[in-house]
Design a protein around this motif. Structure first.
Motif, PDB file in Angstrom:
ATOM      1  N   GLY A  51       0.617  -1.161  -0.036  1.00 18.18           N
ATOM      2  CA  GLY A  51       0.043   0.162   0.175  1.00 18.18           C
ATOM      3  C   GLY A  51       0.810   1.238   0.070  1.00 18.18           C
ATOM      4  N   HIS A  52       2.088   1.249  -0.106  1.00 21.79           N
ATOM      5  CA  HIS A  52       2.931   2.263  -0.042  1.00 21.79           C
ATOM      6  C   HIS A  52       3.743   2.741  -1.372  1.00 21.79           C
ATOM      7  N   VAL A  53       4.187   3.967  -1.380  1.00 19.67           N
ATOM      8  CA  VAL A  53       4.670   4.064  -2.808  1.00 19.67           C
ATOM      9  C   VAL A  53       6.354   4.668  -2.496  1.00 19.67           C
ATOM     10  N   LEU A  54       6.975   3.934  -3.677  1.00 19.56           N
ATOM     11  CA  LEU A  54       8.548   4.304  -3.339  1.00 19.56           C
ATOM     12  C   LEU A  54       8.979   5.097  -4.710  1.00 19.56           C
ATOM     13  N   LEU A  55       9.569   6.303  -4.276  1.00 17.74           N
ATOM     14  CA  LEU A  55       9.642   7.395  -5.371  1.00 17.74           C
ATOM     15  C   LEU A  55      11.179   6.882  -5.741  1.00 17.74           C
ATOM     16  N   PHE A  56      11.628   6.700  -7.115  1.00 13.98           N
ATOM     17  CA  PHE A  56      12.931   6.158  -7.450  1.00 13.98           C
ATOM     18  C   PHE A  56      13.591   7.326  -8.160  1.00 13.98           C
ATOM     19  N   PHE A  57      14.690   7.872  -7.894  1.00 11.36           N
ATOM     20  CA  PHE A  57      15.609   8.850  -8.454  1.00 11.36           C
ATOM     21  C   PHE A  57      16.880   8.394  -9.016  1.00 11.36           C
ATOM     22  N   PRO A  58      16.805   8.023 -10.437  1.00  6.66           N
ATOM     23  CA  PRO A  58      17.879   7.423 -10.921  1.00  6.66           C
ATOM     24  C   PRO A  58      19.147   8.081 -11.028  1.00  6.66           C
ATOM     25  N   ASP A 136      -5.737   9.839  -0.599  1.00  8.88           N
ATOM     26  CA  ASP A 136      -6.724   9.492   0.947  1.00  8.88           C
ATOM     27  C   ASP A 136      -5.765   9.665   2.049  1.00  8.88           C
ATOM     28  N   GLY A 137      -4.579  10.128   2.181  1.00 11.07           N
ATOM     29  CA  GLY A 137      -3.778  10.355   3.326  1.00 11.07           C
ATOM     30  C   GLY A 137      -3.409   8.957   3.987  1.00 11.07           C
ATOM     31  N   GLN A 138      -3.576   7.871   3.294  1.00  9.85           N
ATOM     32  CA  GLN A 138      -3.235   6.518   3.905  1.00  9.85           C
ATOM     33  C   GLN A 138      -1.834   5.950   3.099  1.00  9.85           C
ATOM     34  N   VAL A 139      -1.746   6.537   1.987  1.00  7.93           N
ATOM     35  CA  VAL A 139      -0.421   6.061   1.373  1.00  7.93           C
ATOM     36  C   VAL A 139       0.831   6.716   2.005  1.00  7.93           C
ATOM     37  N   LYS A 140       1.696   5.977   2.366  1.00 13.08           N
ATOM     38  CA  LYS A 140       3.078   6.566   2.877  1.00 13.08           C
ATOM     39  C   LYS A 140       4.301   6.284   1.870  1.00 13.08           C
ATOM     40  N   PHE A 141       4.973   7.541   1.739  1.00  7.86           N
ATOM     41  CA  PHE A 141       5.857   7.455   0.660  1.00  7.86           C
ATOM     42  C   PHE A 141       7.527   7.250   1.254  1.00  7.86           C
ATOM     43  N   VAL A 142       8.187   6.668   0.425  1.00 10.09           N
ATOM     44  CA  VAL A 142       9.725   6.370   0.626  1.00 10.09           C
ATOM     45  C   VAL A 142      10.385   6.914  -0.663  1.00 10.09           C
ATOM     46  N   ALA A 143      11.599   7.090  -0.419  1.00 19.41           N
ATOM     47  CA  ALA A 143      12.589   7.470  -1.807  1.00 19.41           C
ATOM     48  C   ALA A 143      13.739   6.819  -1.755  1.00 19.41           C
ATOM     49  N   ALA A 144      14.254   6.312  -2.982  1.00 20.80           N
ATOM     50  CA  ALA A 144      15.667   5.670  -3.142  1.00 20.80           C
ATOM     51  C   ALA A 144      16.300   6.345  -4.402  1.00 20.80           C
ATOM     52  N   GLY A 149      20.600  11.070  -8.346  1.00 17.53           N
ATOM     53  CA  GLY A 149      19.210  11.130  -7.509  1.00 17.53           C
ATOM     54  C   GLY A 149      19.387  11.127  -6.004  1.00 17.53           C
ATOM     55  N   ALA A 150      20.659  11.142  -5.299  1.00 18.18           N
ATOM     56  CA  ALA A 150      20.569  10.997  -4.211  1.00 18.18           C
ATOM     57  C   ALA A 150      20.106  12.417  -3.463  1.00 18.18           C
ATOM     58  N   ARG A 151      20.597  13.494  -4.042  1.00 18.12           N
ATOM     59  CA  ARG A 151      20.159  14.754  -3.390  1.00 18.12           C
ATOM     60  C   ARG A 151      18.826  14.927  -3.395  1.00 18.12           C
ATOM     61  N   PHE A 152      18.007  14.330  -4.229  1.00 15.41           N
ATOM     62  CA  PHE A 152      16.558  14.504  -4.323  1.00 15.41           C
ATOM     63  C   PHE A 152      15.891  13.665  -3.279  1.00 15.41           C
ATOM     64  N   VAL A 153      16.502  12.624  -2.993  1.00 16.94           N
ATOM     65  CA  VAL A 153      16.060  11.764  -1.914  1.00 16.94           C
ATOM     66  C   VAL A 153      16.066  12.688  -0.624  1.00 16.94           C
ATOM     67  N   MET A 174      26.022  16.430  -3.560  1.00 22.24           N
ATOM     68  CA  MET A 174      25.248  16.554  -2.553  1.00 22.24           C
ATOM     69  C   MET A 174      26.192  17.473  -1.627  1.00 22.24           C
ATOM     70  N   ASN A 175      25.624  18.501  -0.958  1.00 22.47           N
ATOM     71  CA  ASN A 175      26.220  19.633  -0.096  1.00 22.47           C
ATOM     72  C   ASN A 175      25.868  19.438   1.373  1.00 22.47           C
ATOM     73  N   GLN A 176      26.492  20.074   2.147  1.00 25.94           N
ATOM     74  CA  GLN A 176      26.098  19.794   3.640  1.00 25.94           C
ATOM     75  C   GLN A 176      24.680  20.170   3.899  1.00 25.94           C
ATOM     76  N   SER A 177      24.074  21.141   3.428  1.00 27.25           N
ATOM     77  CA  SER A 177      22.642  21.373   3.673  1.00 27.25           C
ATOM     78  C   SER A 177      21.893  20.225   3.659  1.00 27.25           C
ATOM     79  N   HIS A 178      22.174  19.436   2.321  1.00 22.16           N
ATOM     80  CA  HIS A 178      21.252  18.149   2.171  1.00 22.16           C
ATOM     81  C   HIS A 178      21.144  17.404   3.252  1.00 22.16           C
ATOM     82  N   VAL A 179      22.430  17.059   4.108  1.00 24.35           N
ATOM     83  CA  VAL A 179      22.060  16.271   5.227  1.00 24.35           C
ATOM     84  C   VAL A 179      21.609  16.900   6.447  1.00 24.35           C
ATOM     85  N   ARG A 180      22.059  18.289   6.585  1.00 21.79           N
ATOM     86  CA  ARG A 180      21.632  19.049   7.891  1.00 21.79           C
ATOM     87  C   ARG A 180      20.211  19.312   7.949  1.00 21.79           C
TER      88      ARG A 180
END
Length: 261
Positions: A51-58, A136-144, A149-153, A174-180
């Protein structure tokens, strides 16, 4: 772009991003349009769908066989998986089947062409995906995300992001702000020796996330290079193991944090 106030953690994509093996297989998904952007959709079986959605950033190869097969594998793990073509029909593989050794392929020109546009395409695409799949607010999203694609995650784990957890492999741009600025859990899957994300930068990322009390994990694989999680030489038993272990770690990470969300 890096600034004095926002130093680089993972360098921009380089020639190492073009190395690796092209995998073989028959994609099980299909390409549709979401908000005018080509999107690969890998649909889980009804019996295994969570029931969940995975966003894939290649990576820089975009919607390509290696990434199709990986998205199919995420779908086999229960996730409706959506992969974005933020290169707008202009991925590396359309220029050359062997870009690393092709004198006619101008990698730097291609990279500079897409640096800014992938940001805007990605941001709009995520909003369109949320509108289409998160009503519907029930779906949860994750990202890979891998490499490009790393910084978009990372941005989807910010306060205004839509994802409950994210996982990245061998990052670039990827800059420091991306993890901060991350507020949701993140997994790093990286090579011990990677010219784009060296030991000093890995340590800095850990330092930033530790000081910020982030939820994170970082797994470091020896004897593989940048791209191992997406373009490993499967004929090499260790590279194959590293790739498969990285993938399993992504799935385990998502399952844990979704169950805790």
């Amino acid at each position: 772009m890096s600034t004095v106030e926002d130093p680089v953690l993972a360098k921009p994509a380089g020639l190492c991003c073009l190395r690796g093996s092209i995998h073989s297989g028959e994609p099980a998904g299909k390409v549709i349009q979401i908000g005018g952007v080509d999107t690969y959709v890998a649909t889980p079986d009804e019996k295994t769908a969570n029931g969940h959605v995975l966003l894939f950033f290649p990576d820089a190869f975009g919607l390509h066989i290696n990434n199709f097969l990986m998205m199919d594998a995420f779908a086999a793990s229960g996730y409706l998986t959506l992969g974005v073509d933020y290169f707008a029909g202009d991925p590396i593989w359309k220029h050359s089947q062997n870009p690393l050794n092709d004198p006619n392929f101008a990698f730097e020109s291609w990279k500079n062409k897409h640096m800014a546009s992938t940001d805007s395409i990605s941001a709009k695409w995520v909003k369109d995906v949320e509108a289409a799949y998160g009503k519907d607010g029930q779906v949860k999203f994750v990202a890979a995300g891998h490499c490009w694609g790393a910084r978009f995650v990372c941005t989807q784990l910010f306060k205004d992001g839509i994802c409950k957890a994210g996982a990245i492999a061998h990052p670039s741009f990827m800059n420091q702000s991306h993890v901060r600025n991350i507020e949701a859990p993140i997994l790093f899957s990286v090579a011990n020796v990677d010219s784009l994300f060296m030991a000093e930068q890995r340590s800095k990322a850990v330092e930033i996330m530790t000081e910020g009390k982030k939820k994170f994990n970082m797994q470091v694989f020896s004897n593989v290079g940048h791209g191992f999680a997406s373009r490993a030489f499967l004929s090499d038993p260790y590279e194959k193991w590293a790739k498969e272990t990285s993938f399993k770690s992504f799935v385990d990470w998502f399952e844990f944090w979704l169950s805790a969300a």
